[in-house]
Scaffold this active site. Sequence first.
Site: not given
Length: 313
Positions: A10-11, A13-14, A16, A35, A138, A142, A270
Amino acid sequence: MEKSRVLVVGGTGYLGRRMVKASLAQGHETCVLMRPEIGLDIDKLQMLLSFKAQGARLLEASLDDHRGLVAAVKQVDVVVSAMSGVHFRSHNLLLQLKLVEAIKEAGNVKRFLPSEFGMDPARMGHALEPGRVTFDEKMEIRKAIEEANIGHTYISANCFAAYFVPNLCQMRTLLPPKEKVNVYGDGNVKAIFMDEDDIATYTIKTIDDPRALNKTVYLRPLENILSQNELIAKWEKLSGKALEKIPIPSAEFLASMEGTDLANQVGVGHYHHIFYEGCLTNFAIGDDGEEEGSLLYPEVQYTRMEEYMERYA
Ligand code: NDP
Ligand code: GO6
């Protein structure tokens, strides 16, 4: 001690892209997953090439290509994932199960940092629908990590500054309010705000640190624990202009979810947990062996929010 070799997933990304930068800056041999799905996304490709120019290696594999993914993770010691979890972007957290499968088979990865970087999902068992899906996913990742006995660190980074600070915690805008500001309840509930570059700096610091192995590390630097009122006061001082404050009762805020799109419904839930319930600050760190980033790494000069806001003035 040798510095771990890192793969960022995800490098582009915002968050990443900041992980790539921090990993290079801290002297790690740094790989970034490229990718093939980028297709004609010329900006993504250019960003990957800029990482390469800065010394990163690009490893090509799709998340759907198990063998390619295994070959990629075999070249590193640590995998840092910053896959999207934002509902108004592309939200693909469960794809990380493929990454867990590859790490499990490769068998050489010492530490995996899944894409977390927000509220602690382990403390969000009571979260409201539909926003709870973020935390449920998430937690599912985990579970897969822990069942496969993969070394890990979970980073709870609290509020990304760009999403919460310049807009004084207003939703559906990233810009500073001009005249009026909605205040959640009495505005005195404490939240925690983090410069995204600092999140990456602290995150990369943990990867070779035995104190962070198999633990949650919270980023809760003292001066960035602020109420919405304190944040508003800082902006008023910086801009030299007072804003009209409009208090929003809890029930009214929750009702604002009705009839809106999914991303907004997720956001309202959230925000309610953060600004009415106080879920970021209503617990002590360490009772369950967790750690706090600014205590682990006091040498990091973290950005204070008045400084962060200056760029918007
Ligand atoms: P982005 O939306 O910027 O996406 C990150 C990367 O995810 C993309 O660059 C892409 O990787 C990858 N990705 C997206 N869709 C797909 C797909 N279909 N297949 C494969 N890869 C895909 O993510 P953020 O940086 O906003 O979010 C990272 C984490 O931070 C999340 O866990 C999120 O929940 C959390 N977060 C927390 C916030 C807070 O305030 N605490 C605020 C925002 C996010 P590639 O580079 O390979 O193309
Ligand atoms: C950030 C947002 C901002 C939503 C977390 C709607 C997971 C977390 C602090 O992506 O929904 O306007 O912890 O209109 O664990 C988004 C989410 C915030 C940003 C929250 C987040 C924070 C995800 C909006 C909006 C600015």
